[in-house]
Design an enzyme around this catalytic site. Structure first.
Site, PDB file in Angstrom:
ATOM      1  N   LYS A 332       0.797  -1.225  -0.066  1.00 25.20           N
ATOM      2  CA  LYS A 332      -0.116   0.233  -0.026  1.00 25.20           C
ATOM      3  C   LYS A 332       0.823   1.340   0.176  1.00 25.20           C
ATOM      4  CE  LYS A 332      -3.483   2.447  -0.080  1.00 25.20           C
ATOM      5  NZ  LYS A 332      -4.111   2.779  -1.429  1.00 25.20           N
ATOM      6  N   VAL A 333       1.866   1.316   0.930  1.00 26.85           N
ATOM      7  CA  VAL A 333       2.522   2.298   0.977  1.00 26.85           C
ATOM      8  C   VAL A 333       4.158   2.071   0.352  1.00 26.85           C
ATOM      9  CG1 VAL A 333       3.891   4.288   2.467  1.00 26.85           C
ATOM     10  CG2 VAL A 333       1.543   3.351   3.097  1.00 26.85           C
TER      11      VAL A 333
END
Length: 337
Positions: A332-333
């Site tokens: 996600k990041v």
């Protein structure tokens, strides 16, 4: 999760529009009263595609030239960039990546006007910018960004509407939640039979629709492991056309505006060359394959167009036997320097 989050975009946009009105108005007054010699965007991935849309709006409506900053000039080369009289706009979901945070900090320290359109308002990026404007998309669980991308487009359009002090664009923004809800119901199932067995695809836009072509190509790669490349309709004949063969799929985003006629003509030409064209165009275009939803004003059409695409992209991933919530090798990041 991807489909659920994409369909929640209308609620997220309504929430964003219900907040920070005076903050945007204040930012608009600041931008109108400041003379900028340079305007830059700072972003990666989907956020960079949103930045392209924002930059196009600024250039088309306000006449300021906007460039995308190669962040390594700051983070790796330590280049002595001129920062005063500069507007620097960062776009990010997480606000965590050092190569987005460091340039904003550098430009702010050098006297630039710095704006962060960021979902995590407590992030390092929000703290680094002079003007931190929350996307209000809520926590995003899906690796493939959807609602945060749409809220980034809306935040950028709000910035431009206030900078330009344009009531028509402001009214168009107010109507977006309903338009997005309608867009989420669009039936793009005709694309599934073409794309489920495909190995590659070109995604085409031009002008204000090119940023969503970039975003769609990224989502094809992320969620369907489909080799997708985005091109401007003006660039197809400069080399990419050599790839066209019988049955080669093209998705063309022909949103309203001055570039639409050229994209419709391109669709006809590519069909004549044997390509399997998926022409996404508004309901008044007779030769369309996919119906593009429209917003209250053409400059906002890309926002509702990508909503319709996201629903199809989630369905396509499942049709290809994949899970759009677990793309291979992705998290996600992403933090880069």
């Amino acid at each position: 999760m991807m489909l659920k989050e994409a369909l929640s975009a209308s609620e997220c946009v309504a929430l964003q529009l219900a907040h920070d009105a005076e903050r945007y108005a204040e930012l608009g007054r600041k931008l109108r009263s400041t003379s900028f010699t340079t305007a830059l965007t700072v972003a990666r991935g989907s956020s960079d595609h949103a930045s392209n849309y924002i930059a196009y709006l600024i250039m088309a409506r306000l006449g300021r030239i906007v460039a995308s900053l190669p962040m390594s000039l700051v983070t790796l080369h330590k280049s002595p960039l001129m920062t005063r009289d500069t507007l620097t706009i960062a776009v990010s979901q997480s606000g965590q990546s050092p190569d987005v945070v460091e340039p904003i900090r550098y430009f702010r320290d050098g006297g630039a006007t710095t704006v962060a359109l960021v979902n995590d308002i407590d992030s390092p990026l929000a703290q680094a910018a002079e003007w931190a404007m929350p996307l209000r998309a809520g926590k995003e669980q899906s690796v493939a960004a959807t609602k945060s991308f749409i809220t980034s487009l809306v935040a950028g359009a709000r910035l431009v509407a206030q900078w330009q002090n344009d009531p028509e664009l402001q009214d168009g923004l107010a109507a977006l939640p309903e338009a997005l809800h309608t867009a989420g119901q669009a039936d793009w199932s005709a694309a599934l039979d073409v794309l489920a067995p495909a190995r590659n695809i070109m995604v085409v836009g031009r002008g204000i629709s090119f940023p969503i072509a970039l975003e769609a190509a990224l989502k094809f790669k992320e969620t369907s492991a489909l080799q997708a490349e985005a091109f401007s309709g003006a660039e197809i004949k400069h080399g990419p056309m050599a790839l066209i063969e019988e049955g080669y799929p093209l998705l063309i985003f022909a949103t309203r505006g001055p570039t639409q006629a050229g994209l419709l003509a391109l669709a006809d030409e590519m069909r004549g060359r044997g390509a399997r064209v998926l022409l996404a165009a508004p309901a008044d275009v007779a030769g369309r394959d996919l119906t593009l939803p429209v917003a209250a004003t053409p400059d906002l059409d890309p926002i509702v167009a990508i909503q319709a695409f996201y629903v199809m992209a989630a369905q396509l991933s499942a049709a290809r036997g994949l899970d759009p919530d677990r793309p291979r090798h992705l998290s996600k990041v992403t933090k880069t320097n």
